[in-house]
Every structure is written in C-alpha cells, then in structure tokens.
Scaffold this active site. Structure first.
Site, PDB file in Angstrom:
ATOM      1  N   SER A   1      46.483  35.695  39.672  1.00 26.94           N
ATOM      2  CA  SER A   1      47.048  35.068  38.469  1.00 26.94           C
ATOM      3  C   SER A   1      45.966  34.863  37.399  1.00 26.94           C
ATOM      4  O   SER A   1      46.209  35.098  36.221  1.00 26.94           O
ATOM      5  CB  SER A   1      47.713  33.736  38.817  1.00 26.94           C
TER       6      SER A   1
ATOM      7  N   ASP B   1      38.144  29.674  39.165  1.00 25.21           N
ATOM      8  CA  ASP B   1      38.648  31.037  39.306  1.00 25.21           C
ATOM      9  C   ASP B   1      38.446  31.873  38.055  1.00 25.21           C
ATOM     10  O   ASP B   1      37.979  33.009  38.114  1.00 25.21           O
ATOM     11  CB  ASP B   1      40.130  31.002  39.693  1.00 25.21           C
TER      12      ASP B   1
HETATM   13  P1  ADP Z   1      47.050  34.250  43.554  1.00 20.58           P
HETATM   14  O1  ADP Z   1      46.526  33.908  42.222  1.00 20.58           O
HETATM   15  O2  ADP Z   1      46.301  33.611  44.654  1.00 20.58           O
HETATM   16  O3  ADP Z   1      47.199  35.705  43.787  1.00 20.58           O
HETATM   17  P2  ADP Z   1      49.324  32.818  42.551  1.00 20.58           P
HETATM   18  O4  ADP Z   1      50.586  32.356  43.191  1.00 20.58           O
HETATM   19  O5  ADP Z   1      48.458  31.808  41.884  1.00 20.58           O
HETATM   20  O6  ADP Z   1      48.520  33.628  43.657  1.00 20.58           O
HETATM   21  O7  ADP Z   1      49.640  33.915  41.452  1.00 20.58           O
HETATM   22  C1  ADP Z   1      50.497  34.980  41.729  1.00 20.58           C
HETATM   23  C2  ADP Z   1      51.382  35.194  40.520  1.00 20.58           C
HETATM   24  O8  ADP Z   1      50.598  35.792  39.459  1.00 20.58           O
HETATM   25  C3  ADP Z   1      52.511  36.170  40.753  1.00 20.58           C
HETATM   26  O9  ADP Z   1      53.637  35.533  41.310  1.00 20.58           O
HETATM   27  C4  ADP Z   1      52.786  36.672  39.342  1.00 20.58           C
HETATM   28  O10 ADP Z   1      53.530  35.722  38.619  1.00 20.58           O
HETATM   29  C5  ADP Z   1      51.382  36.722  38.738  1.00 20.58           C
HETATM   30  N1  ADP Z   1      50.774  38.066  38.903  1.00 20.58           N
HETATM   31  C6  ADP Z   1      49.626  38.364  39.528  1.00 20.58           C
HETATM   32  N2  ADP Z   1      49.363  39.700  39.477  1.00 20.58           N
HETATM   33  C7  ADP Z   1      50.398  40.244  38.796  1.00 20.58           C
HETATM   34  C8  ADP Z   1      50.745  41.582  38.410  1.00 20.58           C
HETATM   35  N3  ADP Z   1      49.964  42.627  38.719  1.00 20.58           N
HETATM   36  N4  ADP Z   1      51.886  41.763  37.731  1.00 20.58           N
HETATM   37  C9  ADP Z   1      52.697  40.730  37.419  1.00 20.58           C
HETATM   38  N5  ADP Z   1      52.424  39.468  37.753  1.00 20.58           N
HETATM   39  C10 ADP Z   1      51.300  39.206  38.434  1.00 20.58           C
HETATM   40 MG    MG Z   2      46.453  31.929  41.402  1.00 17.37          MG
END
Ligand code: ADP
Ligand code: MG
Length: 411
Positions: free
Chosen positions: A160, A204
């Site tokens: 994210s 982060d």
């Molecule tokens: P982390 O940051 O640990 O991977 P989070 O729950 O904080 O987990 O963030 C994940 C969220 O970030 C996803 O649900 C989506 O909303 C967004 N996200 C991350 N990468 C992408 C991507 N490549 N395309 C679209 N959304 C994304």
């Molecule tokens: Mg995250």
C-alpha cells in the site's frame, strides 16, 4: 479478524529488468489511454529488519527497501483538456478477474471515505498534496495513472505504501512541487492517517522513499534523520528470506490501534510525551501488567535497533541474528502481535539453520524474515514449507529479498 488471503503471483522481480518493465508499462498505458505517459516512476516495498511498533513512539527503526516495487506510468491532464479535473486510475492487480482494476474520481473536493477500494491510496495523496501548500483541491489537476506492482498485496511488505509513494514521487516531479524525501514521507503518512483511515507510522513510506541499495535505513522517527547502514549480506554469505504466511493482516482491525493506545497510556502514566523519552531506569511497576509489557517491548526494541546498528557498523552481520530472535520473542510475549503461523515460520527457519528470524511489519499475520546462509536459503524455505503443511497450514510463499534503491523516476 484473521483470514487467508488470495496469494497473488508477484510476477518478475524488479531490479535489473526495470527499464524494460517501464517500457512495457508505458506501452500498455498508451493502449489504455490513447497517448504516451509523461513518465514512469517506481517505489519499492520494504521489510523491517528490526524496530517494530517503535515508529509511532518516536523511536528507531531499521527497515530496508526491497527489490520488488510498484511502478506507475502517469500523465497529467493539460489545462483546457476535457475532464481536466478527473483522475483515472488502472492497476494490473485484478484479484477477482481478468483485466485492469479501475478507479475514477475528481481531484478537487476529495473527502475521506469518498473513494472506495485501492483508489483511496492515490486519492489520499492527491487530497493531502492539494492542501500541503495551502491551496485548494483544484491545485492538483486530473491525471491518468497505470499501476503495476511486484510487491505482494497484504503480505506485510507495504504494497500500500509502495502505491502511495509511487504516486507522490510522480506528482511531485510532474507538478514541480520540489518536496524533499522527508516531506513526502510525512505527506504520505497524513494521506494514510487522514484519508485512508489507517493509524500507521512513518517507517514504511520512509523506507520506500529513502532506501539505498545494499543498505538498511537507520531512521529516527522523531526527527526523520536517516542514515544508510551498510548491509553487505552477500559478502558475508547471507541472505534475507521472506516467509509470507498468507494470513491477512489488517491495520484497520483493532489490534494495531489498541497497541498504539496502550503506548499512549503508558507514556502518560510515566509522565513523558512519548515512550522514546522514558529513562533507562524508569520503574514500570507503576503500570498495570498489560501496559507494562507493551511498554517494555517498545523500550527493549529501541535498544535492539541501536545494538543492531552498532553490530552492522562493526561489520558483524551474523551478530544481529540473536537480536532478531530476541525481537521476535518480545513481539510474541510482550507485545502479543504474533500468530501461530508467524511463530512457526520463525521456529522452523531457526531450527533449519537461520542465524536469526522474526516476524516483520505490523503483525497478526503477514510475513516473517529469516537471516540465512545464502547457499541454504532454498533448503530452509523448503523445510519451513514442510513444517507448515505438517501443521495443517497452507504452504507459505518464501523468497529472498535484496536491499534495493528507494523510489525514483525510471523513464
Ligand atoms: P500491505 O501494505 O502489507 O501489502 P495493506 O492491507 O496495507 O497490505 O495494503 C494492501 C492494499 O493496498 C490492497 O488491498 C489495495 O487496496 C492496495 N494495493 C496494493 N498494491 C496494489 C496494486 N498493485 N494494485 C491495486 N491496489 C493495490
Ligand atoms: Mg500496508
């Protein structure tokens, strides 16, 4: 709430193939939007080597940017263009079907909650960027953005923040804002806290913005003073193995906020502004048992970060192994943010020959990291996977990460 995530194939690793990847993304952008992007930017995910839940206590952290990154192709809409204020987003990450995941909103007049789904991350950046210089929302024009990320989603590797940071570095360049890296870190933190509604700290995005290849980022979260501490893993025959448990973590759930609240209670009871300021000889006996354990984790974790930095400065990479192990025990027993899968990953990796291992990130799921002999990485990954299957868990995704460069323009 814990649940299993869909494991999204992360695709090819970023790094040496970045220019080719940027080229492909620019081509896809042209197919999608009918013209070339203004440029392509990348922002990496991160692992935290040590220093967990210390960031929002004004403490110390030691993350590194990894060789997996979000890449965005962006074109800012020109003045007078039809739909000048419209932001059009598309991502190649489409877990529930083929094609692209899309989002669309007006850049002006954004309010928290007004953009659902993943579009909230870029929207949060627009929202804060528009206010950052005291201007109104119209100060950020509409734009088109195509995202492709190799950071696994929901694995605790900050996919994210990679999205937010890629967005902010692109807009900072294209709109000529001239923000420096710490300013962009604070801005994305506000986007996350005020717009997305996740009470996360500063670590982060700082790692994604300020990471250096071959180094970890020693960050003072109070001042944002940053130092690249060499992490010559290969020279020492070592590697960092990530074990993504596949257990979903969510900052929106209560656990993270509850830990923050405990820390604030502890600091207030000890008469300090933040746990950073607790003197070494403070008597934690004045706190209730639960709060005392939360506070003890933060105090000991700050010390472990400082000791890890000392070891690394002395060239003793192997010597940080026992600090990683102690960090995990503290998170498991005092901070209580681990889970059976994370504990199993750490135990199985250690039994198989890891020099040290710990969960990384916010906790309650996500990933563990293990410092392992490089030539044993595959074997250890295999042993951990067997242990998961034997215990009735789904096979984790295990892969080596390399400390990489922070966010940058690639095209
Ligand atoms: P982390 O940051 O640990 O991977 P989070 O729950 O904080 O987990 O963030 C994940 C969220 O970030 C996803 O649900 C989506 O909303 C967004 N996200 C991350 N990468 C992408 C991507 N490549 N395309 C679209 N959304 C994304
Ligand atoms: Mg995250």
């Amino acid at each position: 709430m814990r649940e299993q995530r869909d494991q999204h194939p992360a695709g090819p690793r970023t790094g040496q193939h970045e220019e080719a990847r940027a080229e492909r993304l620019a081509r896809r952008f042209a197919e999608e939007f009918g013209h070339a992007p203004d440029g392509v930017w990348r922002a990496p995910g991160r692992v935290n080597l040590i220093g967990e839940h210390t960031d929002y206590n004004d403490g110390f952290v030691l993350p590194f940017a990894i060789d997996r990154a979000a890449m965005v192709a962006v074109r800012v809409r020109r003045a007078g263009e039809a739909g000048h204020d419209v932001v059009d987003l598309a991502s190649t990450y489409a877990p529930h079907g083929a094609g692209l995941s899309r989002a669309r909103f007006a850049a002006g007049g954004l309010a928290p909650g007004s953009v659902p789904g993943w579009g909230a991350y870029p929207a949060g950046v627009v929202h804060v960027l528009a206010g950052a210089d005291g201007a109104d929302g119209a100060a950020v024009p509409g734009f088109e953005l195509l995202l492709d990320s190799t950071v696994p989603v929901g694995a605790g590797l900050s996919s994210s923040h990679a999205v937010e940071v890629a967005t902010v570095v692109a807009l900072n360049d294209l709109l000529g804002r001239g923000l420096d890296r710490p300013a962009m870190a604070r801005l994305t933190q506000r986007a996350e806290n005020e717009f997305v509604g996740a009470p996360t700290g500063i670590m982060d995005q700082s790692a994604s913005l300020m990471g250096r290849a071959g180094a970890a980022l020693f960050l003072d979260c109070r001042t944002l003073e940053a130092e690249a501490v060499p992490l010559p893993l290969a020279e020492h025959g070592l590697a960092v193995l990530v074990v993504d448990t596949g257990v979903a973590h969510s900052h929106a759930d209560g656990g993270y906020a509850a830990r923050r609240a405990s820390c604030e209670r502890g600091a207030a009871a000890l008469g300090v502004a933040s746990l950073r300021d607790v003197p070494a000889d403070a008597d934690l006996g004045v706190l209730d048992d639960g709060t005392a354990r939360r506070v003890r984790h933060v105090l000991t974790e700050n010390r472990r970060v400082l000791e890890t930095v000392e070891r690394l400065r002395a060239g003793d990479v192997r010597g940080i192994g026992r600090l990683l192990a102690a960090s995990h025990a503290s998170m498991r027993d005092d901070y209580e943010i681990s889970c059976p899968e994370l504990d199993l990953a750490v135990e199985a990796a250690t039994a198989a020959g890891a020099v040290g291992a710990r969960m990384t990130g916010g906790g309650f799921g996500g990933s563990a990291i293990a410092l392992v002999p490089a030539e044993g990485a595959d074997r250890i990954a295999g042993t951990v996977t067997e242990a998961f299957l034997r215990s009735g868990h789904r096979a984790p995704d295990a892969f080596v990460v390399v400390p990489g460069e922070g966010a940058q323009r690639v095209r």
